[in-house]
Motif scaffolding. Structure first.
Motif, PDB file in Angstrom:
ATOM      1  N   HIS A 191       0.810  -1.050   0.030  1.00 42.23           N
ATOM      2  CA  HIS A 191       0.002   0.140  -0.033  1.00 42.23           C
ATOM      3  C   HIS A 191       0.756   1.326   0.033  1.00 42.23           C
ATOM      4  O   HIS A 191       0.342   2.263  -0.549  1.00 42.23           O
ATOM      5  CB  HIS A 191      -0.760  -0.136   1.104  1.00 42.23           C
ATOM      6  CG  HIS A 191      -1.979  -0.952   0.965  1.00 42.23           C
ATOM      7  ND1 HIS A 191      -2.569  -1.575   2.109  1.00 42.23           N
ATOM      8  CD2 HIS A 191      -2.621  -1.596   0.222  1.00 42.23           C
ATOM      9  CE1 HIS A 191      -3.445  -2.548   1.973  1.00 42.23           C
ATOM     10  NE2 HIS A 191      -3.405  -2.442   0.681  1.00 42.23           N
ATOM     11  N   ASN A 192       2.083   1.044   0.533  1.00 38.95           N
ATOM     12  CA  ASN A 192       2.943   2.202   0.922  1.00 38.95           C
ATOM     13  C   ASN A 192       3.309   2.462  -0.623  1.00 38.95           C
ATOM     14  O   ASN A 192       3.397   3.713  -1.326  1.00 38.95           O
ATOM     15  CB  ASN A 192       4.026   2.074   1.637  1.00 38.95           C
ATOM     16  CG  ASN A 192       5.119   3.162   1.704  1.00 38.95           C
ATOM     17  OD1 ASN A 192       4.639   4.476   2.062  1.00 38.95           O
ATOM     18  ND2 ASN A 192       6.212   3.122   1.275  1.00 38.95           N
ATOM     19  N   THR A 193       3.637   1.682  -1.559  1.00 29.73           N
ATOM     20  CA  THR A 193       4.085   1.745  -3.017  1.00 29.73           C
ATOM     21  C   THR A 193       2.991   2.495  -3.835  1.00 29.73           C
ATOM     22  O   THR A 193       3.269   3.177  -4.503  1.00 29.73           O
ATOM     23  CB  THR A 193       4.532   0.316  -3.308  1.00 29.73           C
ATOM     24  OG1 THR A 193       5.652  -0.246  -2.684  1.00 29.73           O
ATOM     25  CG2 THR A 193       5.288   0.606  -4.815  1.00 29.73           C
ATOM     26  N   LEU A 194       1.869   1.753  -3.533  1.00 28.34           N
ATOM     27  CA  LEU A 194       0.683   2.629  -4.414  1.00 28.34           C
ATOM     28  C   LEU A 194       0.483   3.843  -3.920  1.00 28.34           C
ATOM     29  O   LEU A 194       0.373   4.756  -4.777  1.00 28.34           O
ATOM     30  CB  LEU A 194      -0.661   1.681  -3.922  1.00 28.34           C
ATOM     31  CG  LEU A 194      -0.791   0.483  -4.407  1.00 28.34           C
ATOM     32  CD1 LEU A 194      -1.753  -0.243  -3.892  1.00 28.34           C
ATOM     33  CD2 LEU A 194      -0.536   0.231  -5.757  1.00 28.34           C
ATOM     34  N   ARG A 195       0.626   4.339  -2.754  1.00 27.45           N
ATOM     35  CA  ARG A 195       0.476   5.521  -2.254  1.00 27.45           C
ATOM     36  C   ARG A 195       1.505   6.566  -2.807  1.00 27.45           C
ATOM     37  O   ARG A 195       1.433   7.750  -3.081  1.00 27.45           O
ATOM     38  CB  ARG A 195       0.599   5.616  -0.609  1.00 27.45           C
ATOM     39  CG  ARG A 195      -0.041   6.918  -0.334  1.00 27.45           C
ATOM     40  CD  ARG A 195      -0.213   6.929   1.333  1.00 27.45           C
ATOM     41  NE  ARG A 195       0.821   6.380   2.037  1.00 27.45           N
ATOM     42  CZ  ARG A 195       0.878   5.238   2.641  1.00 27.45           C
ATOM     43  NH1 ARG A 195      -0.033   4.471   2.423  1.00 27.45           N
ATOM     44  NH2 ARG A 195       2.147   4.910   3.338  1.00 27.45           N
ATOM     45  N   THR A 196       2.851   6.046  -3.090  1.00 24.08           N
ATOM     46  CA  THR A 196       3.963   6.889  -3.323  1.00 24.08           C
ATOM     47  C   THR A 196       4.271   6.823  -4.903  1.00 24.08           C
ATOM     48  O   THR A 196       5.221   7.451  -5.103  1.00 24.08           O
ATOM     49  CB  THR A 196       5.424   6.699  -2.550  1.00 24.08           C
ATOM     50  OG1 THR A 196       5.319   5.149  -2.653  1.00 24.08           O
ATOM     51  CG2 THR A 196       4.939   6.958  -1.002  1.00 24.08           C
ATOM     52  N   HIS A 197       3.308   6.153  -5.522  1.00 23.81           N
ATOM     53  CA  HIS A 197       4.007   6.019  -7.262  1.00 23.81           C
ATOM     54  C   HIS A 197       2.585   6.235  -7.820  1.00 23.81           C
ATOM     55  O   HIS A 197       1.436   6.036  -7.639  1.00 23.81           O
ATOM     56  CB  HIS A 197       4.417   4.797  -7.445  1.00 23.81           C
ATOM     57  CG  HIS A 197       5.731   4.591  -6.734  1.00 23.81           C
ATOM     58  ND1 HIS A 197       5.879   4.067  -5.453  1.00 23.81           N
ATOM     59  CD2 HIS A 197       7.077   4.738  -7.370  1.00 23.81           C
ATOM     60  CE1 HIS A 197       7.109   4.010  -5.430  1.00 23.81           C
ATOM     61  NE2 HIS A 197       7.832   4.258  -6.565  1.00 23.81           N
ATOM     62  N   ARG A 198       2.507   7.297  -8.904  1.00 19.19           N
ATOM     63  CA  ARG A 198       1.349   7.315  -9.914  1.00 19.19           C
ATOM     64  C   ARG A 198       0.877   6.077 -10.500  1.00 19.19           C
ATOM     65  O   ARG A 198      -0.174   5.939 -10.768  1.00 19.19           O
ATOM     66  CB  ARG A 198       1.988   8.514 -10.794  1.00 19.19           C
ATOM     67  CG  ARG A 198       0.868   8.835 -11.688  1.00 19.19           C
ATOM     68  CD  ARG A 198      -0.126  10.039 -11.047  1.00 19.19           C
ATOM     69  NE  ARG A 198      -1.208  10.225 -12.068  1.00 19.19           N
ATOM     70  CZ  ARG A 198      -1.321  10.966 -12.976  1.00 19.19           C
ATOM     71  NH1 ARG A 198      -0.364  11.729 -13.237  1.00 19.19           N
ATOM     72  NH2 ARG A 198      -2.516  11.217 -13.557  1.00 19.19           N
ATOM     73  N   ALA A 199       2.048   5.343 -10.816  1.00 22.20           N
ATOM     74  CA  ALA A 199       1.604   4.092 -11.629  1.00 22.20           C
ATOM     75  C   ALA A 199       2.254   2.803 -11.149  1.00 22.20           C
ATOM     76  O   ALA A 199       3.643   3.068 -10.557  1.00 22.20           O
ATOM     77  CB  ALA A 199       2.019   4.276 -13.202  1.00 22.20           C
ATOM     78  N   VAL A 200       1.604   1.881 -11.159  1.00 20.13           N
ATOM     79  CA  VAL A 200       2.207   0.508 -10.391  1.00 20.13           C
ATOM     80  C   VAL A 200       1.620  -0.586 -11.262  1.00 20.13           C
ATOM     81  O   VAL A 200       0.527  -0.782 -11.600  1.00 20.13           O
ATOM     82  CB  VAL A 200       1.744   0.427  -8.884  1.00 20.13           C
ATOM     83  CG1 VAL A 200       2.317  -0.982  -8.460  1.00 20.13           C
ATOM     84  CG2 VAL A 200       2.115   1.545  -8.103  1.00 20.13           C
ATOM     85  N   VAL A 201       2.864  -1.445 -11.494  1.00 20.73           N
ATOM     86  CA  VAL A 201       2.416  -2.818 -12.105  1.00 20.73           C
ATOM     87  C   VAL A 201       2.838  -3.780 -11.133  1.00 20.73           C
ATOM     88  O   VAL A 201       4.078  -3.919 -10.676  1.00 20.73           O
ATOM     89  CB  VAL A 201       3.504  -2.971 -13.429  1.00 20.73           C
ATOM     90  CG1 VAL A 201       3.239  -4.349 -14.180  1.00 20.73           C
ATOM     91  CG2 VAL A 201       3.055  -1.934 -14.414  1.00 20.73           C
ATOM     92  N   ALA A 202       1.991  -4.634 -10.730  1.00 18.73           N
ATOM     93  CA  ALA A 202       2.217  -5.542  -9.678  1.00 18.73           C
ATOM     94  C   ALA A 202       2.152  -6.960 -10.344  1.00 18.73           C
ATOM     95  O   ALA A 202       1.372  -7.682 -11.016  1.00 18.73           O
ATOM     96  CB  ALA A 202       1.095  -5.540  -8.623  1.00 18.73           C
TER      97      ALA A 202
END
Length: 571
Positions: free
Chosen positions: A138-149
């Protein structure tokens, strides 16, 4: 492997609590690293911490790269107590790089250990992030505009097939595009069999591996399953297009502007150095109270011979060795000594010597490294000019002219040019001088100012064009940058409106305006309405009419085409 920010005791404790109870530790404890990194000191310190924990792969003998002194100094300077921060940083670095071992390894579970060891060579700014629990995800989602998981597992053959493609995309789309890190794009790997990876998968309905989920602004936009390489590439590009849409001006055809070179306009004339020295010496001799003779002696014995060895009178070719650092340091001291007692009207010969010297790469590097410090010769000369703007600037015509030419020559070297445009310190000084000089009554001063304006805009255009060529980029800008752009564009338009004599000035200002407008990150929010209020289109096209520039208006067919295209497409 332990990592102070990403895989620390809080992470392991959270995994353990989740494994035993299905719960998690309080968010305010889990988020301590994020809270710390949100401070100026934390942001400055992050690269240093990453360097401390960047370990070589097993079996290699290469030592970890230690943080640079520059990074450590920047981190300490950002702290409330720089002296204390510097001491703490040195202690942490010494411990992290001790030869008796690396940071400790957790032994919670075999699977958790394998994940953290795999992440030990990664950093917080690396292309691929390893997430082992919902909090880090969730921290990665919050601190990046776009995320590929990428949801994977150790026992999944298709995962191993598509993993190289995922890793290649991560490197290409972050490092090449330069939009990784905070606010950019993150590629995340989640092993559902390690730590609390299964909890992350369950939260988003992952039932099989490999599964890829795409997020924009923390919201899920698409999910795909299976090892479909072509589909993965397509969805990554689509996500980036949504997060960073191409600038609207990329669709406009501007062949006349495309043909304008972005090479800086330089003032390369080599004067008779003996004549320049004699003029400056006469000014020094007439000063009351007298200036120490050591300054004049050093000029004649060290500075002028070094310039003569490098430059030949009335020739653009550079021959002998570059001035040494010793000579440049001595020259900087002379500049400090002379810049206060000598009036600007008598200081311009010294400025012209620096103008010539900046054509040499070694001098450009020297000035770039000294930028902002007490030994920055360009800053000393700028301070003198700014003091004149509130007084009687017309009396210092020669000083302004040579200083504008000096600043134009600074754009021969990107590192030095960047120091003139970064932050609000020196950029503010350069802008104040430029805005004033664009409206100067003297034609050569206006020509030099238009040249500097062109160099500034061309330098910015090059960087923006690189983002456009990669099809996406974070075209966001700070409020200060937007206000600066508005100020410069307003000044250029006013200068264009007033310029009725020189086609060269009109050409340089038109190209400058076009470079600033074409891929401006604040075009829609700030610039578009400004152009309407200032009647930019009418101002440009007035240059084509009789009396707009000369008796018949602009004569050059290339310039007429450029003006028409800029007015019709960008204004």
């Amino acid at each position: 492997m332990y990592h102070l920010l990403d895989f620390n005791c809080n992470s392991f404790t959270n995994d353990c609590v989740g494994f035993l109870t299905g719960q998690s530790i309080p968010a305010w404890i889990q988020d301590l690293p994020s809270d710390f990194l949100s401070t100026p000191f934390g942001a400055a310190l992050r690269p240093t911490i990453d360097a401390m924990f960047r370990r070589p792969a097993p079996g290699t003998a290469n030592p970890p790269a230690q943080p640079s002194p520059q990074a450590a100094a920047a981190a300490a300077a950002a702290a409330p107590d720089p002296a204390l921060a510097s001491t703490l940083l040195q202690a942490v670095a010494a411990q992290a790089f001790a030869t008796d071992g690396a940071p400790s390894t957790s032994s919670l579970t075999q699977s958790a250990q394998s994940v953290t060891e795999a992440a030990s060579s990664e950093t917080a700014t690396a292309p691929i992030h390893m997430c082992t629990n919902p909090t880090s995800f969730h921290n990665t989602l919050r601190t990046h505009r776009a995320v590929v998981a990428f949801f994977t597992s150790q026992t999944c053959p298709p995962c191993r097939m598509i993993e190289p493609t995922f890793e290649r995309l991560a490197h290409e789309k972050t490092q090449a595009a330069g939009i990784g890190g905070g606010g950019g794009i993150a590629f995340v790997k989640v092993d559902i069999g390690a730590g609390m990876g299964h909890a992350i998968g369950a939260e988003y309905g992952v039932r099989a591996t490999p599964t890829f989920i795409f997020f924009k602004d923390s919201s899920k936009t698409h999910q795909m399953s299976g090892a479909d390489v072509a589909e993965l590439k397509t969805q990554v590009d689509f996500l980036l297009w949504e997060a960073y849409p191409p600038h609207p001006h990329t669709q406009k055809s501007l062949p006349s502007l495309d043909s304008v070179s972005t090479d800086p306009i330089l003032f390369t004339q080599v004067p008779n150095l003996d004549v320049v020295l004699n003029k400056l010496s006469s000014f020094i001799d007439s000063t009351n109270p007298p200036i120490p003779s050591s300054a004049k002696t050093a000029l004649s014995a060290e500075v002028i011979p070094a310039l003569k060895a490098r430059f030949t009178f009335n020739s653009t070719a550079k021959s002998g060795p570059s001035p040494s650092t010793t000579v440049l340091n001595k020259w900087t001291e002379i500049t400090r000594t002379l810049s206060v007692p000598l009036p600007a009207a008598q200081l311009f010969p010294l400025v012209d010597l620096w103008r010539l010297a900046l054509l040499d790469g070694a001098v450009g590097v020297f000035c770039a490294s000294a930028s902002g410090g007490s030994a920055d010769p360009i800053q000393m000369l700028l301070v003198k000019a700014l003091a004149l703007l509130s007084g009687a600037p017309d009396a210092a015509r020669n000083y302004f002219l040579t200083l504008l030419r000096l600043l134009s020559n600074a754009f021969a070297f990107p590192a030095l040019a960047r120091t003139l445009l970064s932050g609000m310190g020196k950029r503010k000084s350069v802008t104040s001088l430029l805005v004033h000089s664009l409206l100067h009554a003297d034609s050569p001063v206006r020509t030099a100012a238009a040249s500097l304006a062109f160099n500034v805009a061309a330098f910015i255009q090059k960087e923006r064009l690189e983002q456009v060529r990669r099809r996406y980029g974070p075209f966001a800008t700070s409020e200060e940058d937007g206000d600066w752009e508005v100020e410069v564009i307003s000044a250029v338009l006013e200068a264009l409106q007033n310029e009725t004599q020189s086609e060269d000035v009109v050409h340089r200002l038109t190209a400058c305006l076009a470079f600033l407008l074409r891929f401006s990150p604040v075009y829609d929010s700030q610039i578009g309405s400004l152009l309407e209020v200032l009647q930019a289109k009418d101002t440009l096209k007035s240059k084509l009419a009789p009396g707009g520039c000369g008796v018949e208006g602009v004569k050059s067919s290339n310039l007429r085409k450029l003006i028409t295209q800029v007015a019709d497409n960008l204004c």
